[in-house]
Design a protein around this motif. Structure first.
Motif, PDB file in Angstrom:
ATOM      1  N   LYS A 157     -37.008  42.327 -30.131  1.00 30.94           N
ATOM      2  CA  LYS A 157     -36.342  42.616 -31.305  1.00 30.94           C
ATOM      3  C   LYS A 157     -37.639  43.209 -32.266  1.00 30.94           C
ATOM      4  CE  LYS A 157     -36.145  38.500 -34.165  1.00 30.94           C
ATOM      5  NZ  LYS A 157     -35.151  37.369 -34.636  1.00 30.94           N
ATOM      6  N   PRO A 160     -38.972  47.432 -31.779  1.00 32.46           N
ATOM      7  CA  PRO A 160     -38.396  48.641 -32.547  1.00 32.46           C
ATOM      8  C   PRO A 160     -38.756  48.874 -33.922  1.00 32.46           C
ATOM      9  CG  PRO A 160     -36.758  47.718 -31.248  1.00 32.46           C
ATOM     10  CD  PRO A 160     -37.932  46.741 -31.294  1.00 32.46           C
ATOM     11  N   PHE A 163     -42.076  49.955 -34.210  1.00 32.97           N
ATOM     12  CA  PHE A 163     -42.211  51.531 -33.697  1.00 32.97           C
ATOM     13  C   PHE A 163     -42.028  52.119 -35.107  1.00 32.97           C
ATOM     14  CE2 PHE A 163     -39.369  55.165 -32.990  1.00 32.97           C
ATOM     15  CZ  PHE A 163     -40.368  55.914 -32.085  1.00 32.97           C
ATOM     16  N   SER A 270     -37.848  60.229 -35.905  1.00 35.42           N
ATOM     17  CA  SER A 270     -38.040  60.359 -34.666  1.00 35.42           C
ATOM     18  C   SER A 270     -36.794  60.903 -33.837  1.00 35.42           C
ATOM     19  CB  SER A 270     -38.645  58.962 -33.871  1.00 35.42           C
ATOM     20  OG  SER A 270     -37.691  57.793 -34.296  1.00 35.42           O
ATOM     21  N   PHE A 273     -33.397  59.094 -30.652  1.00 30.56           N
ATOM     22  CA  PHE A 273     -34.178  58.265 -29.838  1.00 30.56           C
ATOM     23  C   PHE A 273     -34.451  57.091 -30.964  1.00 30.56           C
ATOM     24  CE2 PHE A 273     -38.265  56.050 -29.009  1.00 30.56           C
ATOM     25  CZ  PHE A 273     -38.196  55.750 -27.737  1.00 30.56           C
ATOM     26  N   GLY A 274     -35.163  57.038 -32.148  1.00 29.11           N
ATOM     27  CA  GLY A 274     -35.279  56.291 -33.017  1.00 29.11           C
ATOM     28  C   GLY A 274     -34.055  55.609 -33.656  1.00 29.11           C
ATOM     29  N   TRP A 276     -31.245  55.089 -31.955  1.00 26.63           N
ATOM     30  CA  TRP A 276     -30.847  54.353 -31.119  1.00 26.63           C
ATOM     31  C   TRP A 276     -31.584  53.126 -30.611  1.00 26.63           C
ATOM     32  CZ3 TRP A 276     -25.802  53.615 -30.242  1.00 26.63           C
ATOM     33  CH2 TRP A 276     -25.065  54.442 -30.094  1.00 26.63           C
ATOM     34  N   LEU A 277     -32.967  53.266 -30.842  1.00 25.08           N
ATOM     35  CA  LEU A 277     -33.835  52.077 -30.690  1.00 25.08           C
ATOM     36  C   LEU A 277     -33.798  51.120 -31.692  1.00 25.08           C
ATOM     37  CD1 LEU A 277     -36.322  51.311 -28.934  1.00 25.08           C
ATOM     38  CD2 LEU A 277     -38.011  52.315 -30.804  1.00 25.08           C
ATOM     39  N   ILE A 278     -33.504  51.511 -33.025  1.00 20.95           N
ATOM     40  CA  ILE A 278     -33.369  50.445 -33.976  1.00 20.95           C
ATOM     41  C   ILE A 278     -32.020  50.069 -33.771  1.00 20.95           C
ATOM     42  CG2 ILE A 278     -32.971  50.323 -36.568  1.00 20.95           C
ATOM     43  CD1 ILE A 278     -35.851  50.555 -35.677  1.00 20.95           C
ATOM     44  N   ILE A 280     -30.133  49.367 -31.090  1.00 24.46           N
ATOM     45  CA  ILE A 280     -30.418  48.566 -30.230  1.00 24.46           C
ATOM     46  C   ILE A 280     -31.199  47.063 -30.536  1.00 24.46           C
ATOM     47  CG2 ILE A 280     -31.451  47.704 -27.562  1.00 24.46           C
ATOM     48  CD1 ILE A 280     -30.451  50.934 -27.184  1.00 24.46           C
ATOM     49  N   GLY A 281     -31.958  47.441 -31.438  1.00 27.74           N
ATOM     50  CA  GLY A 281     -33.053  46.268 -32.026  1.00 27.74           C
ATOM     51  C   GLY A 281     -32.525  45.327 -32.826  1.00 27.74           C
TER      52      GLY A 281
END
Length: 443
Positions: A157, A160, A163, A270, A273-274, A276-278, A280-281
């Motif tokens: 967790k 992200p 990132f 970003s 991608f950014g 969905w990364l956050i 999911i995080g």
């Protein structure tokens, strides 16, 4: 396998601390805090962190006196007697079960809203039951299993968020985060909003009070717990400030109206991608705080059972030292609360439950300093700075925050404390009777 391998080391305790403090709130904090503090939001994180530190440092010093499970329960009992300890300990455990139920439902909510199955009641209930039961099973497997899941979930967790910070810091507009009401007059501090901002930010730091609940499952807790509390809180404060700086610095005033401020900021810097990364995080983050809860909560029962304030079988452990009864009992209490949907009313207990841990612990530091002044072996491995000033300041902060709460919440909490009081006297009477029985009858 050695005993040392079975316990949480310093950095595993620190990661457990991250999981206890950093939950889903960080993903919404920028928007909520900005509404009150505007471009003072980043500074407010440091101001609030300093206030929280006054309480956390008292917990760090108190933790340095004892190696037993229980945290605030142990500190209160040793400083002010068994009855006070029972009230703190039992209320803390029950409140943590409610909190875990809330977090399990929040996990279900974020999954169902993200993937579009919010109307499927059977699946939603299955997820709520599933996360509680699965984490209960992991804890029954032993400390090593719980430690591994905690470490993995914490790192997963944090990545992200790291990132977002690393990529987003290059996209900050300085005027968005430099306090200047002439530049940004829409959201700014005044005598009313500053208190609301402090209270909002204060609750985002809570969770440090649970560190010592499972002290007996940690390596050298008298030394490592104080260090872990200080390290965790310091890193969390810097982490919050950086996340606030990037999110507010990238989005500006629009952060106040964003439903997903971190994800929106990530999308700006970003792309999808950014985003969905956050997203999911955030799912992993709230899952991680469920992991921490599943580990802490059962162990809050153990010192109560050891001191015969509840039936002793709640403290029963298997051959590997796992408190099986406490783990299963916590699951059995948490699941129906989570499914009932009534925890919104029960959560009113949280106000009193939190501060009945904070205030006695801060005062206990003064008691222990005097009691162990001439006993070098009993002294804490850590001493909070500024002598008696810090504990007194911490109590004043707690009383101020408590006084700001709605009277109904305080009344409900105090009423529950009165309601559970007879349990203490029943348990003590039963323990006295058992002590008087001949050894043959006890067997």
């Amino acid at each position: 396998m050695t005993e040392k391998q079975k316990k949480f080391g310093l950095w595993s305790i620190v990661l457990l601390g991250f999981n206890s403090i950093i939950g889903s709130g960080i993903f919404l904090l920028p928007a909520s805090l900005y509404k009150f503090a505007g471009d003072w939001s980043v500074a407010m994180v440091f101001i609030t962190g300093a206030l929280v530190a006054s309480i956390a440092l008292c917990f760090a010093e108190a933790a340095g006196y004892f190696s037993k499970n229980g945290a605030a329960y142990v500190y209160t009992k040793e400083a002010f007697g068994k009855f006070a300890g029972f009230e703190v300990g039992f209320l803390k455990w029950f409140m943590q079960c409610i909190a875990w139920a809330v977090m399990a439902v929040a996990f279900k909510n974020i999954l169902s809203n993200t993937f579009g199955f919010a109307d499927d009641a059977i699946l939603c209930n299955a997820i709520v039951i599933g996360i509680i039961v699965v984490l209960t099973g992991i804890n029954l497997l032993g400390v090593d299993a719980a430690k591994m899941v905690n470490n993995v979930s914490t790192i997963a967790k944090m990545l992200p968020l790291v990132f977002l910070i690393v990529v987003g810091i290059w996209h900050i507009t300085p005027s968005n985060i430099i306090p200047n009401s002439a530049i940004n007059p829409t959201y700014t501090l005044n005598s009313e909003t500053i208190i609301s901002a402090l209270i909002l930010a204060f609750y985002s730091f809570t969770g440090f009070e649970t560190f010592g609940t499972a002290a007996e499952d940690m390596e050298d807790p008298k030394k490592n717990l104080p260090r872990a509390i200080c390290i965790s809180l310091g890193i969390v404060m810097m982490f919050y400030a950086l996340v606030m700086a990037v999110t507010v610095g990238v989005l500006g005033e629009s952060v106040a109206t964003s439903g997903t401020p971190l994800a929106d900021a990530a999308r700006v810097v970003s792309g999808d991608f950014g985003y969905w990364l956050i997203t999911i995080g955030s799912i992993v983050s709230i899952g991680g705080i469920n992991v921490a809860a599943s580990f802490h909560i059962p162990r809050a029962l153990l010192p109560l059972a050891d001191d015969k304030m509840i039936p002793e079988f709640f403290g029963k452990k298997n051959g590997n030292g796992i408190p099986t009864v406490a783990i299963i009992a916590s699951c059995v209490v948490t699941v129906p609360i989570a499914l009932s949907g009534s925890f919104a009313q029960l959560a009113m207990l949280s106000v009193v439950a939190r501060f009945v841990q904070y205030i006695p612990t801060c005062l206990s530091v003064l008691v222990f300093r005097k009691r162990f002044a001439n006993d070098e072996a009993a002294k804490s491995s850590f001493k909070a700075p500024f002598g008696p000033v810090l504990p007194v300041l911490a109590v004043i902060i707690c009383l101020y925050l408590l006084a700001d709460q709605p009277p109904m919440k305080i009344a409900v909490g105090l009423g529950f404390m009165a309601l559970i009081s007879p349990l203490y006297f029943i348990a003590r009477k039963r323990a006295a009777v058992q002590q008087m029985q001949p050894a043959s009858e006890k067997a």
